[in-house]
Design an enzyme around this catalytic site. Sequence first.
Site, PDB file in Angstrom:
ATOM      1  N   ASP A  10      23.436  18.085   4.259  1.00 54.23           N
ATOM      2  CA  ASP A  10      23.656  16.812   4.933  1.00 54.23           C
ATOM      3  C   ASP A  10      24.894  16.968   5.799  1.00 54.23           C
ATOM      4  OD1 ASP A  10      23.200  13.929   5.376  1.00 54.23           O
ATOM      5  OD2 ASP A  10      25.102  13.688   4.314  1.00 54.23           O
ATOM      6  N   GLU A  94      18.515  18.062   8.088  1.00 52.42           N
ATOM      7  CA  GLU A  94      17.881  16.937   8.770  1.00 52.42           C
ATOM      8  C   GLU A  94      17.880  17.127  10.282  1.00 52.42           C
ATOM      9  OE1 GLU A  94      20.039  13.281   7.974  1.00 52.42           O
ATOM     10  OE2 GLU A  94      21.845  14.448   7.611  1.00 52.42           O
ATOM     11  N   CYS A 147      16.251   7.819  -4.369  1.00 50.03           N
ATOM     12  CA  CYS A 147      16.831   8.416  -5.574  1.00 50.03           C
ATOM     13  C   CYS A 147      16.294   9.838  -5.741  1.00 50.03           C
ATOM     14  CB  CYS A 147      16.492   7.570  -6.804  1.00 50.03           C
ATOM     15  SG  CYS A 147      17.097   8.277  -8.349  1.00 50.03           S
ATOM     16  N   CYS A 150      14.303   9.993  -9.503  1.00 45.29           N
ATOM     17  CA  CYS A 150      12.993   9.385  -9.757  1.00 45.29           C
ATOM     18  C   CYS A 150      12.179   9.114  -8.498  1.00 45.29           C
ATOM     19  CB  CYS A 150      13.153   8.093 -10.569  1.00 45.29           C
ATOM     20  SG  CYS A 150      13.977   6.764  -9.662  1.00 45.29           S
ATOM     21  N   CYS A 166      20.958   3.975  -9.174  1.00 42.01           N
ATOM     22  CA  CYS A 166      19.534   3.662  -9.046  1.00 42.01           C
ATOM     23  C   CYS A 166      19.173   2.547 -10.019  1.00 42.01           C
ATOM     24  CB  CYS A 166      18.691   4.900  -9.320  1.00 42.01           C
ATOM     25  SG  CYS A 166      16.918   4.590  -9.234  1.00 42.01           S
ATOM     26  N   CYS A 169      16.097   4.144 -12.596  1.00 39.99           N
ATOM     27  CA  CYS A 169      16.372   5.124 -13.653  1.00 39.99           C
ATOM     28  C   CYS A 169      17.829   5.134 -14.107  1.00 39.99           C
ATOM     29  CB  CYS A 169      15.946   6.523 -13.225  1.00 39.99           C
ATOM     30  SG  CYS A 169      16.944   7.236 -11.901  1.00 39.99           S
ATOM     31  N   ASP A 176      26.140  11.260   0.157  1.00 41.93           N
ATOM     32  CA  ASP A 176      25.956  12.504   0.892  1.00 41.93           C
ATOM     33  C   ASP A 176      25.232  13.566   0.059  1.00 41.93           C
ATOM     34  OD1 ASP A 176      27.196  11.425   3.126  1.00 41.93           O
ATOM     35  OD2 ASP A 176      29.172  12.121   2.515  1.00 41.93           O
TER      36      ASP A 176
END
Length: 180
Positions: A10, A94, A147, A150, A166, A169, A176
């Site tokens: 990232d 990305e 997440c 999950c 989250c 979960c 990041d």
Amino acid sequence: CESQASVGIDLGVSTAVTLSTGEKIDSPKPLKKYLQRMKRRSRQHSRKQNGSANRYKSARKLAKLHARIAHVRQNWTHQTTTDLTRRFAVIGIEDLNVRGMIANEKLARSINDIGFYEFRRQLEYKAALVGGTVVVVNRWFPSSKTCSSCGTKRDAMPLSVREWTCAHCGAEHDRDINAA
């Protein structure tokens, strides 16, 4: 390739590179470091008379400072990308809209100081040299809001939220690292 591990990357402004392993790599930010000196030299240069020997000397000093900034950035980019391609066989990064991000006046200088596009370009050619693979993730994939434990996607998350939990979960995430 030495390693068979994979990693997600990232790219960011506060921390230049964040790996999915949790490792954060900072950029030396050479422009930020030398900006005051560059402004001063540029001002001094503009005050010299056209065609004079002093203007020529001033231009050389300014050019030398610009070259120093470029070399520091280039050295960091080469060392970091080489290290990553040697350590990881598969690298996910990305697909950033760098031109669009640079249109934001507040981020433009920081983004250019790190060199997002050049970082990705070097990763791709160096990975190809050592037999690795660079996987480019769609820019619209909500990596920061999804997440990693999950797979639940959060509805909205402003940039000011750096860490989140989250609801499904209960896993705690650094924005990041989760995006990586």
